[in-house]
Write a protein that holds these residues in place. Structure first.
Motif, PDB file in Angstrom:
ATOM      1  N   THR A  28       0.937  -1.185   0.038  1.00  0.00           N
ATOM      2  CA  THR A  28       0.080   0.024  -0.153  1.00  0.00           C
ATOM      3  C   THR A  28       0.805   1.417  -0.007  1.00  0.00           C
ATOM      4  O   THR A  28       0.337   2.119  -0.572  1.00  0.00           O
ATOM      5  CB  THR A  28      -0.795  -0.186   1.262  1.00  0.00           C
ATOM      6  OG1 THR A  28      -1.777  -1.050   1.317  1.00  0.00           O
ATOM      7  CG2 THR A  28      -1.827   1.192   1.226  1.00  0.00           C
ATOM      8  N   TRP A  36      -2.692   4.749   9.053  1.00  0.00           N
ATOM      9  CA  TRP A  36      -2.961   3.475   8.220  1.00  0.00           C
ATOM     10  C   TRP A  36      -2.909   2.365   9.035  1.00  0.00           C
ATOM     11  O   TRP A  36      -3.792   1.549   9.028  1.00  0.00           O
ATOM     12  CB  TRP A  36      -2.126   3.359   7.012  1.00  0.00           C
ATOM     13  CG  TRP A  36      -2.313   2.200   6.288  1.00  0.00           C
ATOM     14  CD1 TRP A  36      -3.275   2.088   5.165  1.00  0.00           C
ATOM     15  CD2 TRP A  36      -1.652   0.959   6.366  1.00  0.00           C
ATOM     16  NE1 TRP A  36      -3.242   0.882   4.592  1.00  0.00           N
ATOM     17  CE2 TRP A  36      -2.331  -0.030   5.398  1.00  0.00           C
ATOM     18  CE3 TRP A  36      -0.552   0.289   7.231  1.00  0.00           C
ATOM     19  CZ2 TRP A  36      -2.054  -1.048   5.135  1.00  0.00           C
ATOM     20  CZ3 TRP A  36      -0.293  -0.744   7.076  1.00  0.00           C
ATOM     21  CH2 TRP A  36      -0.855  -1.721   6.064  1.00  0.00           C
ATOM     22  N   VAL A  52      -5.820  -2.014   2.180  1.00  0.00           N
ATOM     23  CA  VAL A  52      -4.922  -2.528   1.576  1.00  0.00           C
ATOM     24  C   VAL A  52      -5.053  -2.207   0.033  1.00  0.00           C
ATOM     25  O   VAL A  52      -6.198  -2.668  -0.605  1.00  0.00           O
ATOM     26  CB  VAL A  52      -4.554  -4.121   1.688  1.00  0.00           C
ATOM     27  CG1 VAL A  52      -3.125  -4.217   0.929  1.00  0.00           C
ATOM     28  CG2 VAL A  52      -4.241  -4.329   3.281  1.00  0.00           C
ATOM     29  N   LYS A  53      -4.141  -1.446  -0.562  1.00  0.00           N
ATOM     30  CA  LYS A  53      -4.494  -1.334  -1.898  1.00  0.00           C
ATOM     31  C   LYS A  53      -3.746  -2.452  -2.837  1.00  0.00           C
ATOM     32  O   LYS A  53      -2.598  -2.915  -2.589  1.00  0.00           O
ATOM     33  CB  LYS A  53      -3.707  -0.044  -2.577  1.00  0.00           C
ATOM     34  CG  LYS A  53      -4.259   1.361  -2.092  1.00  0.00           C
ATOM     35  CD  LYS A  53      -3.573   2.124  -2.599  1.00  0.00           C
ATOM     36  CE  LYS A  53      -4.367   3.699  -2.153  1.00  0.00           C
ATOM     37  NZ  LYS A  53      -3.666   4.653  -2.627  1.00  0.00           N
ATOM     38  N   ARG A  58      -2.477   0.216  -7.859  1.00  0.00           N
ATOM     39  CA  ARG A  58      -1.303   1.224  -7.470  1.00  0.00           C
ATOM     40  C   ARG A  58      -0.658   1.592  -8.752  1.00  0.00           C
ATOM     41  O   ARG A  58      -0.239   2.463  -9.065  1.00  0.00           O
ATOM     42  CB  ARG A  58      -0.330   0.533  -6.630  1.00  0.00           C
ATOM     43  CG  ARG A  58      -0.978   0.416  -5.011  1.00  0.00           C
ATOM     44  CD  ARG A  58       0.403   0.186  -4.246  1.00  0.00           C
ATOM     45  NE  ARG A  58       0.935  -1.006  -4.512  1.00  0.00           N
ATOM     46  CZ  ARG A  58       2.295  -1.390  -4.851  1.00  0.00           C
ATOM     47  NH1 ARG A  58       2.987  -0.107  -5.236  1.00  0.00           N
ATOM     48  NH2 ARG A  58       2.799  -2.413  -5.195  1.00  0.00           N
TER      49      ARG A  58
END
Length: 212
Positions: A28, A36, A52-53, A58
């Motif tokens: 992330t 975070w 969570v990316k 991303r």
């Protein structure tokens, strides 16, 4: 101090929680790691989906557009071949190449670095958000460490590759130690020549080498 049966049951779970947390933080790359982290563990405790990316969200360059292989190569040159560097000096060098302060803090936290920093480990975590997958991350590290070669492709000592691959896989948390060992044994026995060096193509273009 003797460990109780209860402690033996809890510690493996704690290790797994920390592994997943570390992987999520690297994936992330949050600008405010503390906030975070609070949101992450709150979601985990409530059984919700953590913030969570996903890697495809991303993109390989993510929001850290200032972090490039060229900048990292410049930073590596300023480190001057040292294996250990103080956090204060590295922060000064980081600033000198005009990289974001919050990104530096994020890497420090993810790597659990203190006053003395192992440069290669720091570099590996700095390359991780650029490379996304492990093979790409190691490719970037190889290019940063090898310098400019007029007589061939970028290459580094296999011992350095072994150290970095093991460290990144450990931080990733989903690649077993046995898989890492098998890949390293294959590369060492079937690919590495008498010069002891490994090229990028050795681990990116060989179908027998699957680092993840």
């Amino acid at each position: 101090m003797l460990c109780t049966n209860k402690q033996k049951c809890i510690l493996p779970k704690l290790r797994e929680v920390l592994i997943q947390y570390t992987k999520a933080a690297i994936q992330t790359q949050p600008p405010d790691l503390l906030q975070w982290s609070a949101d992450y563990f709150t979601a985990v405790a409530l059984g919700d989906i953590p913030p969570v990316k996903q890697e495809q969200e991303r993109g390989p360059w993510s929001k850290w557009k200032d972090l490039t292989p060229e900048v990292l190569k410049k930073l590596h040159q300023r480190v001057g071949g040292r294996l250990i560097i103080s956090a204060d000096e590295l922060a000064h060098l980081w600033k000198s190449v005009k990289l974001p302060k919050d990104l530096f803090a994020s890497i420090i936290n993810v790597g659990c670095f203190t006053e003395e920093i192992e440069w290669l480990k720091f570099l590996a975590l700095a390359c991780r958000p650029i490379g996304v997958i492990i093979a790409e991350t190691l490719k970037i590290i190889c290019e940063v460490l090898s310098g400019d070669h007029n007589d061939g492709p970028p290459r580094i000592p296999f011992s350095t590759f072994q150290f970095l691959y093991t460290y990144i896989a450990e931080k990733d948390g989903e690649i077993s130690a046995s898989h890492v060992s098998r890949m390293l044994n294959y590369i060492e026995q079937e690919i590495i020549g008498p010069d002891g060096l490994i090229k990028v193509s050795d681990f990116t273009q060989n179908p027998q080498v699957r680092l993840e």
